[in-house]
Design a protein around this motif. Structure first.
Motif, short mmCIF file in Angstrom:
data_model
loop_
_atom_site.label_atom_id
_atom_site.label_comp_id
_atom_site.label_asym_id
_atom_site.label_seq_id
_atom_site.Cartn_x
_atom_site.Cartn_y
_atom_site.Cartn_z
N ARG A 208 1.67 -4.15 23.06
CA ARG A 208 1.01 -5.40 22.66
C ARG A 208 -0.17 -5.12 21.73
NH1 ARG A 208 0.05 -10.58 25.24
NH2 ARG A 208 -2.01 -11.39 24.73
N THR A 209 -0.93 -4.04 22.05
CA THR A 209 -2.10 -3.71 21.23
C THR A 209 -1.70 -3.40 19.80
OG1 THR A 209 -3.21 -2.81 23.17
CG2 THR A 209 -4.07 -2.16 21.01
N TRP A 210 -0.64 -2.56 19.64
CA TRP A 210 -0.23 -2.19 18.29
C TRP A 210 0.34 -3.38 17.53
CZ3 TRP A 210 -2.17 1.92 16.30
CH2 TRP A 210 -2.54 2.99 17.13
N ARG A 211 1.02 -4.27 18.27
CA ARG A 211 1.54 -5.48 17.61
C ARG A 211 0.39 -6.34 17.09
NH1 ARG A 211 2.39 -10.63 19.20
NH2 ARG A 211 1.79 -10.19 21.35
N ILE A 212 -0.66 -6.44 17.88
CA ILE A 212 -1.80 -7.26 17.47
C ILE A 212 -2.53 -6.63 16.28
CG2 ILE A 212 -4.12 -7.94 18.22
CD1 ILE A 212 -2.81 -8.45 20.99
N ILE A 213 -2.73 -5.32 16.32
CA ILE A 213 -3.38 -4.65 15.19
C ILE A 213 -2.54 -4.81 13.92
CG2 ILE A 213 -4.05 -2.39 14.28
CD1 ILE A 213 -4.83 -1.59 17.12
N ARG A 214 -1.20 -4.61 14.08
CA ARG A 214 -0.33 -4.76 12.91
C ARG A 214 -0.40 -6.18 12.34
NH1 ARG A 214 3.92 -3.42 15.22
NH2 ARG A 214 4.89 -5.45 15.52
N LEU A 215 -0.36 -7.17 13.23
CA LEU A 215 -0.43 -8.56 12.77
C LEU A 215 -1.76 -8.84 12.07
CD1 LEU A 215 1.18 -10.67 15.66
CD2 LEU A 215 1.89 -10.60 13.27
N THR A 216 -2.84 -8.30 12.62
CA THR A 216 -4.16 -8.53 12.01
C THR A 216 -4.21 -7.96 10.59
OG1 THR A 216 -5.19 -8.39 14.19
CG2 THR A 216 -6.62 -8.11 12.30
N LEU A 217 -3.74 -6.72 10.44
CA LEU A 217 -3.81 -6.08 9.12
C LEU A 217 -2.87 -6.74 8.12
CD1 LEU A 217 -4.07 -2.32 10.17
CD2 LEU A 217 -5.89 -3.84 9.41
N VAL A 218 -1.63 -7.04 8.57
CA VAL A 218 -0.66 -7.67 7.66
C VAL A 218 -1.16 -9.05 7.24
CG1 VAL A 218 1.68 -8.58 7.47
CG2 VAL A 218 1.30 -6.38 8.56
N GLN A 219 -1.65 -9.79 8.21
CA GLN A 219 -2.17 -11.13 7.91
C GLN A 219 -3.33 -11.06 6.91
OE1 GLN A 219 -3.50 -13.76 11.29
NE2 GLN A 219 -5.49 -13.26 10.40
N ALA A 220 -4.25 -10.12 7.13
CA ALA A 220 -5.40 -10.00 6.24
C ALA A 220 -4.98 -9.52 4.84
CB ALA A 220 -6.42 -9.03 6.83
N LEU A 221 -4.04 -8.56 4.79
CA LEU A 221 -3.60 -8.06 3.48
C LEU A 221 -2.86 -9.13 2.69
CD1 LEU A 221 -2.41 -4.46 4.48
CD2 LEU A 221 -4.36 -5.05 3.03
N LEU A 222 -1.95 -9.86 3.35
CA LEU A 222 -1.21 -10.91 2.65
C LEU A 222 -2.14 -12.03 2.19
CD1 LEU A 222 2.09 -11.28 4.74
CD2 LEU A 222 1.84 -10.43 2.40
N GLY A 223 -3.05 -12.44 3.09
CA GLY A 223 -4.00 -13.50 2.73
C GLY A 223 -4.87 -13.09 1.55
N THR A 224 -5.31 -11.83 1.55
CA THR A 224 -6.15 -11.34 0.46
C THR A 224 -5.37 -11.27 -0.86
OG1 THR A 224 -7.40 -10.01 2.04
CG2 THR A 224 -7.64 -9.44 -0.27
N ALA A 225 -4.15 -10.71 -0.79
CA ALA A 225 -3.35 -10.56 -2.01
C ALA A 225 -3.04 -11.92 -2.63
CB ALA A 225 -2.05 -9.82 -1.70
#
Length: 580
Positions: free
Chosen positions: A76-93
């Motif tokens: 669950r922890t890795w899924r949350i970290i992955r979602l946080t980073l992907v969400q932030a990268l996509l939103g930024t791009a």
């Protein structure tokens, strides 16, 4: 003769002595001015956050890193970290890709209504995150205008809402540099035969890089620490580190896991802030080199067509119009329209119901009472944030001659940027575990939430006031001092007029941020004294069309309050005020 020389020498000595005394007093005054906000930050930010971090490393007072091993062993922890980073990268791009045409159109071209469009694209940035979440949910839910896309409750909806929220950061940050670029460089490249796209890639884009990196760092920071938008649109299914800290604390009562996740988030935030600090320094140097805005040098009119063929401005105009209409205006317009829709037809019923506790007594107070709470808290938080932020800006705007003083000023500036990146949820969580026992027990105090909101708002006040103070020619202060003005008079007569120019916008930012703050307030608000964002979130989570209609109407009220405050503040804005 010798007696006269002796008297003159004594006079010089006394004059130098008084000047030395004045410099020492001035230095002491500036140290005190910096120590007051530092003490405030130490008690109400560093202490709670450090205590929270310590919980991740210690058990019963001894160093224990097993908590990290346990938390990182969970999928669950890795899924949350992955979602946080992907969400932030996509939103930024996406924000950068869509914001560049907007920056070009609104800062490099002139056309009728440009000021109005500039003001409108600023509105999403100052809207409370809960309102943004509710606006997108009403747009994408079944029965909404875009319900056929089936995006309600999806990851895509969260990313779109983040782009909506951060679009103006890119437009204003990049546009501020773009309007100062000398157009003759790109024109020379075109005259040498380079097509428009090559001239842009080889000449303009490299010049804009500092501003783009600076904007992207801030947007990534905001996306990675988003809370209200994710909670309303994604809930636990698309949880991020920020929302997981809240869930582990309030639902599972697992403070150790929440502390470990807070440490992870601090690492992400620290890297982002380091990038932002470097990019901001490069951007400030670039702005200094470019000088006045291009508007004052060469007015460039918008040209959509050139001799019957599509002009170079057509594509950015189409992209910007699509973004402004579909991504920015449609959610807000739909929120307003849906707030007027009741199960019995079109009426003001949802607004009338704001005077009640909702269906099945969903609330402990009425929405109007919660709005009054929000306004009272925002006033207190604004006073605190403006006083502390102004002191910091005054100290940081000085330019000491000795290296130690310059280094101290640099560190003070960097330290007061930290609350901008550390999540409000972390701050609220830290308050819960540190300010609940002697010597500082504020559990039942009315100042707890205003202090937490002031901590969140101080960096914005500093970043609004500081550019104005730094723009003052230091020779003005030196000239006033040479003419015999005391340090307090120099501050009053030289810095004062410039400071007043920026305070209107600083007050507006602090008030708007406090009014819509949700992350820390959701931890700290008492059931009998909730704020407006907290009430909206509770209404969204309750079943029944009556509660949902009230949430829409309350969101409109909060959005109008915030936009009105920022509108007034923007009218007081002067050229060069603030970084956002």
């Amino acid at each position: 003769m010798s007696g006269r020389v002796k008297d003159t020498g004594n006079t010089v000595v006394r004059t130098r002595g008084r000047a030395g005394m004045a410099r020492r007093r001035s230095a002491v005054a500036w140290v005190v001015a910096g120590a007051i906000p530092l003490a405030f930050l130490a008690v109400f930010f560093a202490w709670p956050v450090a205590t929270l971090v310590a919980r991740g490393f210690t058990t019963d007072g001894a160093l224990d890193l097993s908590g990290f091993a346990e938390v990182f062993a969970r999928p669950r922890t890795w899924r949350i970290i992955r979602l946080t980073l992907v969400q932030a990268l996509l939103g930024t791009a996406l924000a950068v890709l869509l914001g560049l045409p907007g920056a070009y159109l609104l800062y490099r071209r002139t056309f009728r209504g440009r000021a109005l469009v500039r003001a409108f694209v600023t509105v999403p940035f100052v809207l409370p995150t809960v309102v943004v979440g509710v606006a997108f949910r009403s747009l994408l839910t079944e029965g909404g205008p875009l319900g056929f896309l089936h995006l309600d409750g999806t990851f895509t909806a969260i990313v779109l809402a983040l782009v909506f929220f951060n679009y103006t950061v890119v437009v204003r940050t990049v546009g501020g540099l773009w309007e100062r670029l000398d157009p003759r460089t790109e024109q020379a490249a075109r005259a040498l035969g380079a097509p428009p796209w090559r001239a842009f890639l080889t000449v303009t884009l490299p010049a804009l890089t500092p501003a783009i990196v600076s904007a992207a760092s801030v947007v990534f920071l905001f996306c990675a620490t988003a809370f209200g938008v994710v909670m309303v649109l994604g809930g636990t299914r698309y949880g991020t580190i920020e929302t997981e800290i809240w869930i582990q604390t309030t639902q599972f009562l697992d403070l150790r896991t929440a502390a470990v996740l807070s440490v992870v988030q601090l690492v992400v935030v620290g890297v982002s802030l380091a990038l932002f600090s470097r990019a901001r320094a490069r951007r400030e140097r670039a702005l200094d080199l470019q000088g006045r805005p291009a508007d004052e040098q060469t007015a460039q009119r918008l040209r959509l067509w050139n001799r019957g063929r599509p002009g170079g401005d057509l594509l950015p105009t189409v992209v910007t119009c699509a973004v402004v209409i579909v991504l920015l205006a449609l959610p807000l317009g739909n929120l307003l329209v849906r707030s007027l829709r009741t199960p019995d037809g079109w009426s003001l019923g949802n607004y009338t119901a704001l005077g009640t506790a909702g269906g099945d007594n969903a609330l402990t107070v009425t929405v109007w009472e919660a709005a009054a709470n929000s306004l009272r808290i925002a006033v207190d938080a604004t006073v605190l944030a403006v006083v502390m932020g102004t002191l910091v800006a005054l100290v940081v705007s000085r330019r000491p001659r000795n290296p130690l003083g310059r280094r101290a000023v640099w560190w003070l500036d960097a330290v007061f940027m930290l609350p901008l990146g550390v999540s409000a949820v972390t701050v609220g969580f830290g308050f819960l575990i540190t300010l609940n026992h002697p010597p500082l027990d504020l559990r039942s105090s009315a100042v707890l939430i205003p202090i937490a909101q002031a901590v969140v708002a101080i960096p914005l006040v500093v970043r609004t006031v500081l550019p104005v103070l730094r723009a003052i020619d230091p020779h003005l202060r030196e000239a006033a001092g040479v003419l015999g003005a005391a340090p307090w008079r120099v501050l009053l007569t030289v810095d004062g007029p410039f400071l007043i120019r920026s305070l209107g916008l600083a007050i507006g930012f602090a008030f708007a941020v406090s009014l819509g703050e949700f992350g820390a307030t959701s931890f700290l608000s008492r059931p009998d004294r909730p704020t407006l964002p907290v009430v909206i979130f509770r209404l969204i989570g309750r079943p029944g069309p009556e509660n949902y209609g009230m949430a829409l109407a309350a969101s409109v009220v909060l959005a109008v309050l915030t936009a009105t405050i920022m509108g007034v503040a923007e009218r007081l804005r002067r050229e060069g005020t603030g970084e956002f």
